[in-house]
Motif scaffolding. Structure first.
Motif, PDB file in Angstrom:
ATOM      1  N   ASP A  10       0.858  -1.176   0.000  1.00 60.39           N
ATOM      2  CA  ASP A  10       0.000   0.000   0.000  1.00 60.39           C
ATOM      3  C   ASP A  10       0.904   1.238   0.000  1.00 60.39           C
ATOM      4  O   ASP A  10       2.067   1.168   0.421  1.00 60.39           O
ATOM      5  CB  ASP A  10      -0.889  -0.029   1.243  1.00 60.39           C
ATOM      6  CG  ASP A  10      -1.706   1.229   1.419  1.00 60.39           C
ATOM      7  OD1 ASP A  10      -2.483   1.561   0.499  1.00 60.39           O
ATOM      8  OD2 ASP A  10      -1.570   1.891   2.467  1.00 60.39           O
ATOM      9  N   THR A  14       1.111   4.057   4.394  1.00 56.01           N
ATOM     10  CA  THR A  14       2.084   2.987   4.632  1.00 56.01           C
ATOM     11  C   THR A  14       3.489   3.449   4.291  1.00 56.01           C
ATOM     12  O   THR A  14       4.431   3.240   5.051  1.00 56.01           O
ATOM     13  CB  THR A  14       1.728   1.747   3.792  1.00 56.01           C
ATOM     14  OG1 THR A  14       0.421   1.284   4.160  1.00 56.01           O
ATOM     15  CG2 THR A  14       2.739   0.627   4.006  1.00 56.01           C
ATOM     16  N   GLY A 167       0.529  -3.051   4.602  1.00 56.47           N
ATOM     17  CA  GLY A 167      -0.399  -1.933   4.636  1.00 56.47           C
ATOM     18  C   GLY A 167      -0.414  -1.253   5.990  1.00 56.47           C
ATOM     19  O   GLY A 167       0.459  -1.499   6.833  1.00 56.47           O
ATOM     20  N   ASP A 168      -1.438  -0.409   6.204  1.00 60.67           N
ATOM     21  CA  ASP A 168      -1.501   0.343   7.461  1.00 60.67           C
ATOM     22  C   ASP A 168      -2.893   0.369   8.073  1.00 60.67           C
ATOM     23  O   ASP A 168      -3.085   0.989   9.115  1.00 60.67           O
ATOM     24  CB  ASP A 168      -1.038   1.794   7.226  1.00 60.67           C
ATOM     25  CG  ASP A 168      -2.025   2.580   6.373  1.00 60.67           C
ATOM     26  OD1 ASP A 168      -2.581   3.580   6.868  1.00 60.67           O
ATOM     27  OD2 ASP A 168      -2.253   2.191   5.219  1.00 60.67           O
ATOM     28  N   ASP A 172      -6.692  -2.755   4.516  1.00 60.20           N
ATOM     29  CA  ASP A 172      -5.617  -3.480   3.835  1.00 60.20           C
ATOM     30  C   ASP A 172      -5.624  -4.945   4.249  1.00 60.20           C
ATOM     31  O   ASP A 172      -5.471  -5.841   3.415  1.00 60.20           O
ATOM     32  CB  ASP A 172      -4.251  -2.863   4.167  1.00 60.20           C
ATOM     33  CG  ASP A 172      -4.077  -1.468   3.609  1.00 60.20           C
ATOM     34  OD1 ASP A 172      -4.406  -1.263   2.427  1.00 60.20           O
ATOM     35  OD2 ASP A 172      -3.611  -0.586   4.351  1.00 60.20           O
ATOM     36  N   VAL A 185       1.461  -5.179   8.856  1.00 64.96           N
ATOM     37  CA  VAL A 185       0.920  -3.831   8.997  1.00 64.96           C
ATOM     38  C   VAL A 185       1.878  -2.927   9.768  1.00 64.96           C
ATOM     39  O   VAL A 185       2.548  -3.372  10.706  1.00 64.96           O
ATOM     40  CB  VAL A 185      -0.447  -3.870   9.730  1.00 64.96           C
ATOM     41  CG1 VAL A 185      -1.085  -2.489   9.749  1.00 64.96           C
ATOM     42  CG2 VAL A 185      -1.390  -4.860   9.062  1.00 64.96           C
TER      43      VAL A 185
END
Length: 221
Positions: A10, A14, A167-168, A172, A185
């Motif tokens: 992402d 991110t 991702g964050d 995600d 993450v």
């Protein structure tokens, strides 16, 4: 080194610290059309694509009444804020470390093309990553899996190729689960560790730099 995998990253939140700017832009766009929502509620939806955020925030009635217009106004509000954003710590170095370990890297963004271009310029990775996506590549964004599947297709890989999502947000993680991929993450999305783990995150780190330092403990060793 583990088997070669594809790292599907992402971008917003991110690698590039844009989440609060995006939340403010949505707030201003809605308010300009007579709808004022608490900004904390908007922030909780950042990471979800704009095609789904309006209904998630205001319901189907608001989506039907102003959905397209508020998305257009969001772009106009977000554009000048993009000059304020910065890379998250170790963002470019994470990409380089993944490539050095033999993994392919594709940036899976549902951002507007010119926002993605800006992020690519900031990261200086056009000649490093294997590919990237924008909002023009999919009709349905996260938490649907479409963007992740398209990201793999962009680099000529099947949708079931061994991959790891970075991702964050819970969106995600949910998209990764829907695509059959594990998700790592970083905390810059502002979600709690319990929320991320409940969604299915396999590992959580503060920043891209912290993830890079711990790559040997992940499927991206």
């Amino acid at each position: 080194m583990t088997e070669q995998r594809i790292a599907v990253l992402d971008v917003d939140g991110t690698l590039v610290d844009t989440n609060y700017q995006h939340a403010l832009a949505w707030y201003r766009a809605f308010r300009s059309l007579g709808e004022t929502f608490p900004i904390w509620r908007i922030h909780r939806l950042i990471g979800m694509g704009g095609d789904q955020l309006v209904a998630a925030l205001g319901g189907d009635v608001v989506e039907a009444r102003i959905g397209d217009e508020v998305r257009e106004r969001w772009v106009k509000e977000a554009d000048p804020l993009m000059g304020e954003v910065a890379l998250l710590p170790g963002a470019r170095e994470l990409i380089l470390a993944l490539k050095e370990r033999g993994h392919r890297v594709v940036l899976a963004s549902s951002g507007k093309p010119h926002h993605v271009d800006h992020a690519l310029d900031m990261l200086d990775v056009r000649d490093v990553v294997d590919g990237w996506t924008t909002s023009e590549d999919v009709e349905e964004t996260k938490p649907a899996p479409d963007l992740l599947h398209v990201a793999l297709e962009k680099i000529g890989e099947p949708t079931d190729a061994p991959s790891v999502v970075i991702g964050d947000s819970v969106y995600d993680v949910e998209a990764a689960k829907n695509a059959g991929m594990p998700a790592i993450v970083v905390r810059s999305g502002g979600f709690g560790d319990d929320e991320l783990r409940d969604a299915g995150a396999v590992a959580i780190y503060d920043t891209p730099a912290d993830l890079t330092a711990a790559l040997d403990d992940t499927d991206l060793a």
